[in-house]
Enzyme design. Sequence first.
Site, PDB file in Angstrom:
ATOM      1  N   GLU A 179       0.634  -1.238   0.390  1.00  0.00           N
ATOM      2  CA  GLU A 179      -0.141  -0.196   0.292  1.00  0.00           C
ATOM      3  C   GLU A 179       0.506   1.216  -0.181  1.00  0.00           C
ATOM      4  O   GLU A 179       0.558   2.289   0.950  1.00  0.00           O
ATOM      5  CB  GLU A 179      -0.885  -0.488   1.271  1.00  0.00           C
ATOM      6  CG  GLU A 179      -2.162  -0.751   1.247  1.00  0.00           C
ATOM      7  CD  GLU A 179      -2.657  -0.644   2.417  1.00  0.00           C
ATOM      8  OE1 GLU A 179      -3.554  -1.992   2.307  1.00  0.00           O
ATOM      9  OE2 GLU A 179      -2.730  -0.761   3.389  1.00  0.00           O
ATOM     10  N   GLU A 381      -5.286  -8.131  -1.194  1.00  0.00           N
ATOM     11  CA  GLU A 381      -6.170  -8.382  -0.034  1.00  0.00           C
ATOM     12  C   GLU A 381      -7.704  -7.485  -0.516  1.00  0.00           C
ATOM     13  O   GLU A 381      -7.906  -6.873  -0.797  1.00  0.00           O
ATOM     14  CB  GLU A 381      -5.824  -6.847   1.099  1.00  0.00           C
ATOM     15  CG  GLU A 381      -4.337  -6.802   1.429  1.00  0.00           C
ATOM     16  CD  GLU A 381      -4.200  -6.338   2.767  1.00  0.00           C
ATOM     17  OE1 GLU A 381      -4.639  -5.077   3.266  1.00  0.00           O
ATOM     18  OE2 GLU A 381      -3.005  -5.965   2.333  1.00  0.00           O
TER      19      GLU A 381
END
Length: 488
Positions: A179, A381
């Site tokens: 991320e 995810e």
Amino acid sequence: MSIRQFPENFLWGGATAANQLEGAYNVDGKGLSTSDLLLGGTHNVPRQLTREVRPDAFYPSHEAIDHFHRYQEDIALFAEMGFKVYRFSIAWTRIYPNGSASDGPNKEGLAFYAALIAELKRYNIEPLVTISHFESPIVLTKAFNGWASRDMIEEYVTFAQTVIANFHNDVHYWLTFNEINMLTRPMGAYLAGGMYVDDTNRFISPDIDSTQMRLQALHHQFVASARVCSFAHGFDPHLKIGCMLAYRMLYPLTSHPEDIALVQTATELNNFYCGDVQVKGRYPYFAKRYWRDHDITIDIEPWEEELLKRGTVDFFALSYYQSSTMTTTESGETSGGNFFAGVKNPYLQRSDWGWEIDPRGLRTALNQIYDRYQVPVMVVENGFGARDELIEQDGQKTVNDTARINYLRAHIAAMYDAIQDGVDLIGYTSWAPIDLISASTGEMAKRYGYIYVDKHDDGSGTLNRYRKQSFYWYQQVIRQNGLSESDA
């Protein structure tokens, strides 16, 4: 039976992070990371950080779910579900305890990951490794404030080259940063950048911020990622290196032109700012306007622009839990989220934590990504956090997690539709296959797994593992490589 079949060789699995499940924070020479200094919080009480380990404080990552000592048991459960791929991260301070390569790599740390990877290969599970997942070495934070400094680049590249050189024969898929776009958000300073913004001990607080510091640190990570991509492609041409973003699917609350413009600008900064650099090899056209409007000066060395062009990634990986809705008016009621708050969308339901449930948004996001970048995509995810209750059923302890199954089924159906749209989606690793501590709150109560872990917010529990109902449901999805009408 009608089955929505996924492509042959589609990679089904799950995803975790070292600092959220391994524990053993000081075992076999491991050094302290930024995550090891985060206290536990709750949905309503933000986490705090400390500058040193306090003997009277509770740090959730120190034991986590003790995967370090139980990885064989956990991987056997993943294999029982039929995993084709398992995404995990390598703790930097398990390899270089102080972050620096000056003393050479920690042999015990390398041995642990070699054993873990060998266990995965024994079950024919493909490893997908995140090189850096929110746990910078605290020694480097104290030495030069982490990614705020260019000095961090060399240390990271050495660490990345070490693990790639050691494990490339068995690990073909790599992600340079988890991320990475978190550095476009205030909470990313410590979480993703390993940086102190001021002298307080607050972790997530909107009034502690330096956009200049964050975006300069982000540039340093872009340079580091490009160097690692170039190295990996030259070292072993079979390796596939990906970027990984927390994709922010955004909607305007109204059709007011200012709401539309707000969403456009936020989408550019949160998603395409990082995606363009890592996939296209250059900053997007809107970056200079953003820098100018926010009085930001990015120090970019001339040679770095050429490096970014050469060091592009092979695939795009994303996390997706929810969408967010934005408005310039004061008419919206605040909604919760995974670092991405917004206003409540009147058309969506919400989880116990206030996260809006939007599987259609995942399909839209996948189309946005593939339309812009035309590279293979992985959803690495996606999951449903809930307060699970362990019960006795048919002589076994389990969890009836129908809400989680419904969430996952709807999002897998959305992925199927995106594939039919033409998106080259190659894998799905849901978060998380086993209960672990939350990055945002440090809680165990917010559970995601197919496997229940008897561990609680105060650190108590046996650490025993139990299969939830979603365990058997996901097992069936993988077995038939898709969804049938009876899955839920």
